[in-house]
Design an enzyme around this catalytic site. Sequence first.
Site, PDB file in Angstrom:
ATOM      1  N   HIS A 171       0.832  -1.196   0.000  1.00 48.34           N
ATOM      2  CA  HIS A 171       0.000   0.000   0.000  1.00 48.34           C
ATOM      3  C   HIS A 171       0.877   1.262   0.000  1.00 48.34           C
ATOM      4  O   HIS A 171       0.740   2.137  -0.852  1.00 48.34           O
ATOM      5  CB  HIS A 171      -0.900  -0.024   1.247  1.00 48.34           C
ATOM      6  CG  HIS A 171      -1.819   1.153   1.377  1.00 48.34           C
ATOM      7  ND1 HIS A 171      -3.133   1.103   1.000  1.00 48.34           N
ATOM      8  CD2 HIS A 171      -1.615   2.409   1.850  1.00 48.34           C
ATOM      9  CE1 HIS A 171      -3.704   2.282   1.227  1.00 48.34           C
ATOM     10  NE2 HIS A 171      -2.800   3.094   1.755  1.00 48.34           N
ATOM     11  N   GLU A 172       1.805   1.322   0.955  1.00 47.89           N
ATOM     12  CA  GLU A 172       2.655   2.520   1.042  1.00 47.89           C
ATOM     13  C   GLU A 172       3.585   2.617  -0.167  1.00 47.89           C
ATOM     14  O   GLU A 172       3.875   3.728  -0.637  1.00 47.89           O
ATOM     15  CB  GLU A 172       3.451   2.538   2.354  1.00 47.89           C
ATOM     16  CG  GLU A 172       2.608   2.544   3.635  1.00 47.89           C
ATOM     17  CD  GLU A 172       1.578   3.677   3.723  1.00 47.89           C
ATOM     18  OE1 GLU A 172       1.796   4.750   3.118  1.00 47.89           O
ATOM     19  OE2 GLU A 172       0.527   3.480   4.382  1.00 47.89           O
ATOM     20  N   HIS A 220       1.644   4.424  -2.767  1.00 50.96           N
ATOM     21  CA  HIS A 220       1.680   5.878  -2.532  1.00 50.96           C
ATOM     22  C   HIS A 220       3.043   6.437  -2.953  1.00 50.96           C
ATOM     23  O   HIS A 220       3.142   7.484  -3.587  1.00 50.96           O
ATOM     24  CB  HIS A 220       1.486   6.188  -1.042  1.00 50.96           C
ATOM     25  CG  HIS A 220       0.061   6.156  -0.569  1.00 50.96           C
ATOM     26  ND1 HIS A 220      -0.933   6.912  -1.140  1.00 50.96           N
ATOM     27  CD2 HIS A 220      -0.534   5.476   0.465  1.00 50.96           C
ATOM     28  CE1 HIS A 220      -2.084   6.701  -0.485  1.00 50.96           C
ATOM     29  NE2 HIS A 220      -1.866   5.830   0.482  1.00 50.96           N
ATOM     30  N   GLU A 244      -4.957   7.634  -3.052  1.00 52.02           N
ATOM     31  CA  GLU A 244      -5.411   6.382  -2.453  1.00 52.02           C
ATOM     32  C   GLU A 244      -5.670   5.321  -3.531  1.00 52.02           C
ATOM     33  O   GLU A 244      -5.516   4.134  -3.290  1.00 52.02           O
ATOM     34  CB  GLU A 244      -6.674   6.663  -1.630  1.00 52.02           C
ATOM     35  CG  GLU A 244      -6.940   5.732  -0.493  1.00 52.02           C
ATOM     36  CD  GLU A 244      -5.818   5.608   0.527  1.00 52.02           C
ATOM     37  OE1 GLU A 244      -5.020   6.549   0.708  1.00 52.02           O
ATOM     38  OE2 GLU A 244      -5.739   4.539   1.142  1.00 52.02           O
TER      39      GLU A 244
HETATM   40 ZN   LIG Z   1      -3.264   5.145   1.928  1.00 52.65          ZN
END
Ligand SMILES: [Zn+2]
Length: 501
Positions: free
Chosen positions: A262-263, A266, A292
């Site tokens: 997830h990170e 980003h 997101e």
């Molecule tokens: Zn996030």
Amino acid sequence: MGTVESAWSELCQHLREIEVLSSVTAVVHWDRQTMMPPAGASNRGEQSALMSRIVHERLADPRVGEWLDQLRESEELTEVQKAAVRNIGRSYANAVKVPGELVERLGAARGEGFGAWVAAKESGDFNGFAPILETLFDLVVERSAAIDSDRPAYEVLLEDFNPGTNLAVLEPTFDRLAVGLREFIQAVSDVEPMPKLSETFDVERQQKLMRQVAGSVGYDFDGGRLDKAPHPFTISLGPGDVRITNRLYDDDLLGGLGGTVHEAGHGMYEQGLPNNLRGTSVNSAASLGLHESQSRFWENYIGRSQPFFEWMMGPLKSFYPESSLSAQDLYRAANRVTPSLVRVTSDEVTYNIHIIIRFEIEKDLFSGRLKTKDLPDAWNDKYEHYLGVRPSNATEGVLQDVHWSGAAFGYFPSYTIGNLYAASLGATLSEQQPDLWQNVAAGHFTPILSWLRENIHSKGHLLDAPDRMKVVVGERDSVEDLLSYLWGRHGAIHGLKRPSA
Ligand SMILES: [Zn+2]
């Protein structure tokens, strides 16, 4: 040099300095979250407050308004200049319309709100948090009215986080999604949940594994680093320095993996922004929802797919040769769906219900249908209605999230906007790259990242996110894309077929 040209170059130089100041603030923030000893907190708070004030003063500099006016008079602006006038016009309007004393009152209330929330969450007593929550709510309403008294306060807030988004679009979108998700959740609650992983994995080797996974999907360690943090986040410290963090658990390999991917998602967005456009405001993310979408696309669409776990077996076995898990074990456990009380640990299907509940509650608060003192009951009723579970206390209910204690009303929808965008991006990508899943199984992630770079990352904030999405995916129905993706993957795992409409 003509007036427009000089206005543009002075504006860019001014903005570039604001960017540099903001990146200094980011260093200070990153250090606070990862390295700072606890006793440094007080001075660190002063550093952050002073830096924010300096940045705010520069944003509200009257010359910014003059440069913008000069640019607006020209009929020959480039694409970048038009976007800059729109983006900077918004931040300038916000900076000058909100009185400084209101900014200070909000800052103080946020500090108090956080402390009261921590204490209330510990004791489970919502009443200890209610008075400051009421104050925060009133201040946010006051701030929205200062920015634009003709629009509903909640809509002004939504636009803060997601420029170009409005309630007229969001409300029917979320309503339709809620109906579709309830159908799936009802079907899935009749079958046995997928088993969790039974093995444990020491976190030292896990972090090495996570570095390899993040690097393999395309996060660039030459311009970044991965550190541990109690509340994982991604932060850009400026071009060439985009840092990610994670949190790992011996008994939850998949939790740490999902968080890391997830990170990394980003981080890759930030690493792909157009650094050649520094000082124009176009070199930034278009919205929180689009940000997101990048993290969730990698975490869920790619990172919970069967081909991804087929590839993962190589790295996993190289660090944990003793593990007897198969790709299928990982795939099934990573896609376990069970209605639960807590958003941050929920699965990707029910996650959106957690968001829709918060969205509905926020709308009711801002329309006056709901008073802050009645929040715990309203919260519990919605959990029972949508997920069939009822919190037994406020800690696992209305007090679970930090957001409202920092006056971040209107923030939650960004998460589901991200999931909707990610679903349409995934559907479009898999049409354009028919060998997508073979590539994932082989660990060839470059074609995917290149596609995101070209269509999303390198475009920065040229267009607002809803317009960018139209260019990339066309007139797709993101609700249908998300529902058909969820039914496709989770329906197959759980042996469920989507009822025909
Ligand atoms: Zn996030």
